[in-house]
Write a protein that holds these residues in place. Structure first.
Motif, short mmCIF file in Angstrom:
data_model
loop_
_atom_site.label_atom_id
_atom_site.label_comp_id
_atom_site.label_asym_id
_atom_site.label_seq_id
_atom_site.Cartn_x
_atom_site.Cartn_y
_atom_site.Cartn_z
N GLU A 125 4.26 -0.74 6.31
CA GLU A 125 4.57 0.43 7.14
C GLU A 125 5.44 1.36 6.31
N LYS A 147 -3.20 -1.17 4.99
CA LYS A 147 -2.35 -1.59 6.11
C LYS A 147 -1.47 -2.78 5.72
N ARG A 148 -1.06 -2.75 4.49
CA ARG A 148 -0.23 -3.84 3.96
C ARG A 148 1.25 -3.61 4.23
N ARG A 175 -0.45 1.65 2.18
CA ARG A 175 -0.78 2.24 3.48
C ARG A 175 -2.26 2.06 3.81
N ASP A 176 -3.15 2.38 2.84
CA ASP A 176 -4.59 2.31 3.10
C ASP A 176 -5.05 0.91 3.47
N ASP A 179 4.55 6.59 8.45
CA ASP A 179 4.20 6.13 9.80
C ASP A 179 5.34 6.44 10.77
#
Length: 409
Positions: free
Chosen positions: A332, A329-330, A326-327, A379
């Motif tokens: 969802e 942005k790899r 998540r950090d 998300d």
């Protein structure tokens, strides 16, 4: 004569006083010996004073021990009392994740992480307060005996299962290979309960499974990790290479109900998706010192669109992977908020096969987020209700499939 009489009286008083003093001394000595003996470890306890801290008074402990053994109406097992006392001591730390594991519990804990145990080889779940078979494992004793998916277990070795928790049922069904267990089962479409006698065997459960599905004309890899155990990375790397070979268009990583496992395995697993040199997790010890765990290999699945499935059963190492993806942005995240276990435990071996599981640090996500008691909010939040499960529906997986298709160029 008068003087001699007074001397006799004085001598009598002295003797009487001495006798009285002796009697008081004797009572005090006897009481002291009794209290002293009650406050000392009994002779049948081995190594009672081994490694005893000089600053701690153990007399109250042994006094309570001896009183309990002396006065309790039933039978007592000294070894189980020792295990109970140690468990209570560790529980007094006030940490839900620190625990004393007696030898049998430590053996079971190790078996769970290895994925190998003795039992009948059936995955169980709890539905509507009933113990339900999700599926028997291929080639397992349960499958060979005729146990089927959706069978309801109502009795285990003559004991009703309706009041058991899932863990209690699992513990009762497991047992030494070669021994037998009797199950009474309800099956849809069959009027009367079915009786099974099943011989337990050694079962090996893989912590990672892989299947390739056609979703809207695209090949989607579904990688499910049930825990981060001994076999996780060998299987994960094997399946990652298969995903490349199968020319999948995207990956759904299912971490639902994954309780965690080894921290090192979670870091290596994240490395399948993250570039070399990326921080996966930051460990903070009791002194506040920080240690970063980084990826150190070229990622096999770096360029694959990815969706992570998570829920309230995703904890610890599963949250480390979820948080890192998540950090950066790899990926969802789809599903429900994760458990929120942001601490690290060490397993310290003790005498005679026992062990101490103790919290030694907390951990943060790469961006420094502490998730302990907070969890990770997806998300896209999608619930999975009891009604969904009972009907065989999986709206979370359905949403993950639609999201992965939307990401494929």
């Amino acid at each position: 004569m008068k003087g001699k009489g007074n001397s006799g009286k004085i001598l009598g008083i002295i003797i009487s006083s001495l006798l009285a003093l002796f009697f008081v001394f004797y009572l005090g000595y006897s009481y002291g010996v009794r209290v002293g003996s009650l406050s000392a470890p009994p002779s049948y306890i081995e190594n009672a004073r081994e490694n005893m801290p000089a600053s701690v008074d153990f007399s109250l402990f042994w006094q309570t021990w001896n009183k309990a053994r002396e006065l309790y109406i039933g039978d007592s097992d000294p070894q189980e009392m020792i295990y109970g006392a140690i468990s209570g001591m560790v529980s007094a730390l006030g940490d839900p994740y620190s625990a004393f594991l007696k030898p049998s519990d430590n053996e079971k804990f190790s078996q769970d992480l290895s994925g190998q145990f003795d039992g009948i080889g059936a995955e169980l779940t709890m539905q509507n307060g009933q113990i339900v078979v999700v599926a028997p494992l291929a080639g397992s004793p349960a499958e060979k005996a005729g146990v089927r998916a959706k069978d309801v277990i109502v009795e285990i070795d003559g004991t009703g299962a309706t009041e058991m928790s899932l863990n209690q049922a699992v513990d009762k069904i497991r047992g030494k290979a070669g021994t037998q267990i009797k199950l009474k089962i309800l099956r849809t479409g069959v009027e009367n309960p079915l009786d099974f006698t099943i011989t337990r065997e050694s079962i090996k459960v893989e912590s990672v499974t892989y299947k390739l599905e056609d979703v809207a004309g695209k090949k989607i890899a579904i990688l499910k990790v049930s825990q981060f155990g001994d076999d996780t990375m060998d299987l994960a790397e094997k399946y990652a290479k298969e995903i490349v070979k199968d020319k999948a268009s995207g990956v759904i990583l299912d971490l639902r109900n994954n309780p965690g496992g080894y921290l090192d395995s979670s870091v290596e697993f994240a490395n399948l998706f993250l570039e070399q040199g990326k921080t996966v997790v930051v460990e903070v010890d009791k002194e506040g010192a920080k240690k970063e765990y980084k990826t150190d290999k070229a990622p096999i699945l770096k360029d694959y669109p990815t969706v992570v499935l998570a829920n309230g059963g995703s904890a610890s190492a599963a949250e480390i992977v979820t948080g890192a993806l998540r950090d950066y942005k790899r990926a969802e995240i789809v599903g429900e908020k994760t458990f929120g276990k942001g601490s690290v435990q060490a397993l310290e071996p003790l005498l005679k096969g026992a062990a101490l599981k103790v919290t030694i640090a907390k951990w943060l996500t790469p961006l420094g987020t502490e998730i302990n008691k907070v969890g990770i909010t997806p998300d896209i939040v999608v619930a999975l209700s009891d009604a969904d499960q009972n009907a065989g529906r999986d709206p979370q997986l359905d949403k993950a499939k639609s999201e992965i298709i939307s990401k494929i160029k």
